[in-house]
Design an enzyme around this catalytic site. Structure first.
Site, short mmCIF file in Angstrom:
data_model
loop_
_atom_site.label_atom_id
_atom_site.label_comp_id
_atom_site.label_asym_id
_atom_site.label_seq_id
_atom_site.Cartn_x
_atom_site.Cartn_y
_atom_site.Cartn_z
N LYS A 217 0.81 -1.21 0.00
CA LYS A 217 0.00 0.00 0.00
C LYS A 217 0.84 1.27 0.00
O LYS A 217 2.03 1.25 0.27
CB LYS A 217 -1.01 -0.03 1.16
CG LYS A 217 -2.11 -1.05 0.90
CD LYS A 217 -3.26 -0.97 1.88
CE LYS A 217 -4.37 -1.94 1.44
NZ LYS A 217 -5.49 -1.98 2.41
N ARG A 252 -3.52 -10.39 4.57
CA ARG A 252 -3.94 -10.39 3.16
C ARG A 252 -2.80 -9.75 2.35
O ARG A 252 -2.52 -8.56 2.50
CB ARG A 252 -5.23 -9.60 3.01
CG ARG A 252 -5.79 -9.51 1.59
CD ARG A 252 -7.07 -8.70 1.57
NE ARG A 252 -7.65 -8.62 0.23
CZ ARG A 252 -7.34 -7.70 -0.67
NH1 ARG A 252 -6.45 -6.74 -0.36
NH2 ARG A 252 -7.91 -7.69 -1.86
#
Length: 272
Positions: A217, A252
């Site tokens: 991210k 995840r």
């Protein structure tokens, strides 16, 4: 430890950290958009992730990156259902990454086992909760909001959000211990908010099991001098280890092998 029934499959929470592999069937996801758009390419990548140690394959048909373009339910269904039908044949535990109840229904009919909802059952006035109850599947409920402004302590806001999720679930007849909480890193949060949430993850552990999704991210890229998404695996591993130390049971991720190995070592230290 907890055995969580996922239709005809089971997952064990608490014994070790589970690895959820990301499979985006999208042209515009921030990291891997367009890489797995065909059924053949998607199945090939799913096989690779399973071989590397993924416990769950998370399939999504609409990008939810900042500035993403919404697509119709019909298009999302057309993207994910053929892939789910093929990956089920691999024996994989499959989660469907959607906040649209019609997409979730189609995914469960195709064989998916878990719902991964970026709006924590709060998007569609209880319709998603009805689908979850009907198919009797676990839910990953993510914290989310439309802006990055928090008028109260961010963890208090998160707890209040999850309390609303639990209320919706209870009304629909969904058992609380089938709901896994996701703090929603990168959703309604800037870099400072992300870092604060990561440092305080343990504060929501008493509400339920936790899934952490930091993979590649933007905040990791920012910390690492703006490196591109595909170079953020090591930074992601750092968040995995920090998350395990603070009570996370599922991560995840895109990069299975690196995070699997890090989790195995962290588990030996932290869970022993």
């Amino acid at each position: 430890m907890q055995i969580l029934k996922c239709r005809d499959k089971k997952i064990e929470l608490g014994k070790r950290t589970l690895i959820m592999g990301i499979l985006n069937i999208t042209p515009d996801s921030f990291s891997d958009g367009g890489e797995h758009n065909s059924v053949q390419e998607a199945v090939k990548h799913a096989k690779k992730m399973l071989e590397e140690g993924a416990d769950i394959i998370d399939i999504g048909g609409e990008s939810t990156r900042p500035g993403h373009i919404k697509i119709s339910e019909e298009e999302e269904i057309a993207r994910v259902v053929p892939v789910i039908k093929e990956i089920v044949k691999l024996g994989a535990v499959i989660s469907i990454d959607t906040y649209k109840h019609k997409v979730a229904k189609a995914a469960f009919e195709a064989g998916a086992h878990i719902l991964n909802d970026i709006w924590g059952l709060q998007y569609d006035k209880g319709e998603m909760a009805k689908i979850v109850r009907h198919y009797n599947v676990p839910v990953i409920a993510m914290h989310n909001q439309n802006d990055k402004e928090y008028k109260e302590d961010i963890m208090l806001c998160m707890k209040n959000f999850f309390k609303k999720t639990f209320e919706i679930a209870e009304k629909a007849g969904i058992e609380k211990d089938t709901i896994i909480l996701d703090p929603g890193i990168g959703f309604g949060k800037g870099i400072e908010e992300n870092l604060e949430v990561l440092s305080r993850l343990h504060e929501i552990r008493d509400m339920g099991r936790i899934l952490l999704g930091c993979s590649r991210k933007r905040f990791i890229g920012t910390i690492l001098n703006e490196i591109p998404p595909h170079e953020r695996a090591i930074g992601t591993v750092a968040t995995t280890v920090c998350g395990i130390e603070r009570g996370v049971d599922i991560v995840r991720v895109h990069d299975i092998m690196a995070n699997k190995q890090a989790a195995m070592v962290a588990d030996k230290i932290i869970r022993s």
